[in-house]
Design a protein around this motif. Structure first.
Motif, short mmCIF file in Angstrom:
data_model
loop_
_atom_site.label_atom_id
_atom_site.label_comp_id
_atom_site.label_asym_id
_atom_site.label_seq_id
_atom_site.Cartn_x
_atom_site.Cartn_y
_atom_site.Cartn_z
N PRO A 41 -2.60 25.66 -1.66
CA PRO A 41 -3.51 25.38 -2.77
C PRO A 41 -2.83 25.04 -4.10
CG PRO A 41 -4.24 27.32 -1.56
CD PRO A 41 -2.88 26.98 -1.04
N HIS A 42 -1.64 25.62 -4.35
CA HIS A 42 -0.96 25.44 -5.63
C HIS A 42 -1.87 25.84 -6.80
CE1 HIS A 42 2.49 23.27 -3.89
NE2 HIS A 42 1.61 22.68 -3.11
N PHE A 43 -2.83 26.72 -6.53
CA PHE A 43 -3.83 27.02 -7.54
C PHE A 43 -3.24 27.78 -8.74
CE2 PHE A 43 -7.15 29.88 -9.28
CZ PHE A 43 -7.96 28.91 -9.84
N PHE A 44 -2.28 28.65 -8.48
CA PHE A 44 -1.70 29.43 -9.57
C PHE A 44 -0.46 28.75 -10.17
CE2 PHE A 44 -4.00 32.48 -6.90
CZ PHE A 44 -4.85 33.03 -7.85
N SER A 45 -0.18 27.52 -9.71
CA SER A 45 0.92 26.76 -10.28
C SER A 45 0.37 25.44 -10.83
CB SER A 45 2.03 26.54 -9.24
OG SER A 45 1.52 25.99 -8.02
N ARG A 46 0.65 24.34 -10.15
CA ARG A 46 0.35 23.03 -10.75
C ARG A 46 -1.14 22.68 -10.78
NH1 ARG A 46 2.71 19.85 -5.51
NH2 ARG A 46 0.73 19.55 -4.42
N ASP A 47 -1.96 23.28 -9.89
CA ASP A 47 -3.37 22.89 -9.79
C ASP A 47 -4.32 23.94 -10.35
OD1 ASP A 47 -2.77 20.44 -8.69
OD2 ASP A 47 -2.84 21.16 -6.63
N GLN A 81 4.52 30.46 -14.50
CA GLN A 81 3.21 31.01 -14.86
C GLN A 81 2.49 31.69 -13.70
OE1 GLN A 81 1.92 27.07 -16.44
NE2 GLN A 81 1.35 28.19 -18.28
N ALA A 82 2.94 31.46 -12.47
CA ALA A 82 2.18 31.92 -11.30
C ALA A 82 2.05 33.44 -11.26
CB ALA A 82 2.82 31.40 -10.02
N ALA A 83 3.13 34.17 -11.51
CA ALA A 83 3.08 35.63 -11.40
C ALA A 83 2.05 36.22 -12.35
CB ALA A 83 4.47 36.22 -11.67
N ALA A 84 2.05 35.79 -13.59
CA ALA A 84 1.11 36.33 -14.57
C ALA A 84 -0.32 35.95 -14.23
CB ALA A 84 1.48 35.84 -15.98
N ARG A 85 -0.52 34.73 -13.76
CA ARG A 85 -1.88 34.30 -13.39
C ARG A 85 -2.42 35.11 -12.22
NH1 ARG A 85 -0.65 27.77 -13.77
NH2 ARG A 85 -1.19 27.51 -15.97
N ALA A 87 -1.39 38.13 -11.26
CA ALA A 87 -1.55 39.53 -11.68
C ALA A 87 -2.83 39.72 -12.48
CB ALA A 87 -0.34 39.96 -12.50
N ALA A 88 -3.21 38.74 -13.29
CA ALA A 88 -4.43 38.85 -14.09
C ALA A 88 -5.67 38.87 -13.21
CB ALA A 88 -4.50 37.70 -15.08
N ALA A 89 -5.63 38.11 -12.10
CA ALA A 89 -6.81 38.01 -11.23
C ALA A 89 -6.78 39.02 -10.09
CB ALA A 89 -6.90 36.59 -10.66
N TYR A 90 -5.60 39.33 -9.57
CA TYR A 90 -5.47 40.20 -8.39
C TYR A 90 -4.32 41.19 -8.61
CZ TYR A 90 -8.13 36.34 -6.26
OH TYR A 90 -9.07 35.37 -5.98
N PRO A 91 -4.49 42.16 -9.47
CA PRO A 91 -3.37 43.07 -9.80
C PRO A 91 -2.89 43.91 -8.62
CG PRO A 91 -5.44 43.87 -10.74
CD PRO A 91 -5.72 42.48 -10.24
#
Length: 285
Positions: A41-47, A81-85, A87-91
């Motif tokens: 998905p690349h959702f938490f990175s480029r997309d 940015q992926a780790a923080a994104r 963690a914010a949604a799925y800690p």
């Protein structure tokens, strides 16, 4: 964020690129207690800009309580940015990360883009730190640097770490360990495990033909494995003659990664000294 739009995710395979993440994805997709989308998905990175509704659309309409939902995107590990994104949604999510000798990983990544026609045959212009044109090949192998960022966001107990060599040496034990980490019953398909995933030694159609046929890939996918389809493909498919990684460039790559490898040893408690040995020629699929 709309709560209904966010999929109830249980685990993510975060990388590294070219470290057997596709092998693990395929194995888990055949597990009766797990679901993973076919795509990365690349959702938490480029997309990430695609939005939660788009991401939720990659998963079934309803979730059975016995089935875990996960995804695999191999560029998450190195994405700043992926780790923080996540963690914010799925800690509390469970993570799986796979490491491979960074020299072999960089060369394998280069070979993948070479066969796709995205890079030239001048290996040094991509893998020599003194002149590298694309940061991707070198930066993605700085595992300790990236892992520090993930450990800033997640408890280490949420993350399972294993090596590419673990998969090669004992794929069944590696998969069982993964299942235990995820909290599902061990499930191993030996026939499936024996198949190569994203192997650079595979025979490919010539690049112009692959490009011309690219729009037909969704139609052709169900036919793969059928005898007539494979015989027809075999008439045209050839092994690719990759530009070699010479000993001098390999040695410079080992020097580039030396400090990060030592830092990774301390982070994960594994002896990685074999990654720093003098050049032992590798196919680096």
């Amino acid at each position: 964020m709309k709560e209904l739009a966010r999929p109830p995710l249980d685990f993510i395979v975060i990388g590294a690129i070219k470290a057997a993440t596709t092998w693990l994805q395929v194995q888990l997709q055949h597990h009766p207690q797990a679901f993973m989308p076919d795509i990365e998905p690349h959702f938490f990175s480029r997309d990430h800009g695609n939005g939660w509704e788009w991401y939720r659309g990659l998963f079934p309409d309803h979730k059975e309580t016995r089935v875990l939902w996960g995804e695999k995107t191999a560029d998450y590990l190195a994405n700043p940015q992926a780790a923080a994104r996540i963690a914010a949604a799925y800690p509390d999510i469970k993570l799986v990360v796979q490491f491979r000798n960074p020299v072999d990983r960089a060369y394998s990544d280069y070979k993948m883009l070479f066969r796709r026609g995205h890079v030239s045959g001048d290996v040094a212009s991509y893998l020599d730190a003194r002149q590298a044109e694309m940061p991707r090949f070198l930066d993605n192998g700085l595992y300790a640097h990236h892992l520090d960022r993930w450990f800033d966001e997640f408890d280490r107990r949420q993350m399972l770490v294993f090596l590419f060599e673990d998969v090669k040496r004992d794929p069944q034990a590696t998969l069982v360990q993964t299942c235990q980490h995820l909290g599902i019953a061990p499930h191993y398909d030996g026939d499936l495990a024996a198949r190569s995933q994203n192997d650079s030694s595979e025979r490919f159609l010539p690049l112009p033909i692959r490009r011309a046929l690219a729009p037909l890939k969704p139609i052709a996918k169900p036919l793969r494995g059928h005898s007539l389809f494979e015989r027809t493909r075999g008439l045209f498919a050839r092994e690719i003659d990759y530009p070699p990684l010479d000993d001098d460039l390999r040695s410079r790559l080992q020097d580039f990664y030396h400090a990060d490898i030592q830092a990774l040893e301390r982070l994960i408690g594994r002896d990685l000294s074999h990654w720093l040995q003098p050049a032992a020629h590798s196919n680096a699929a």
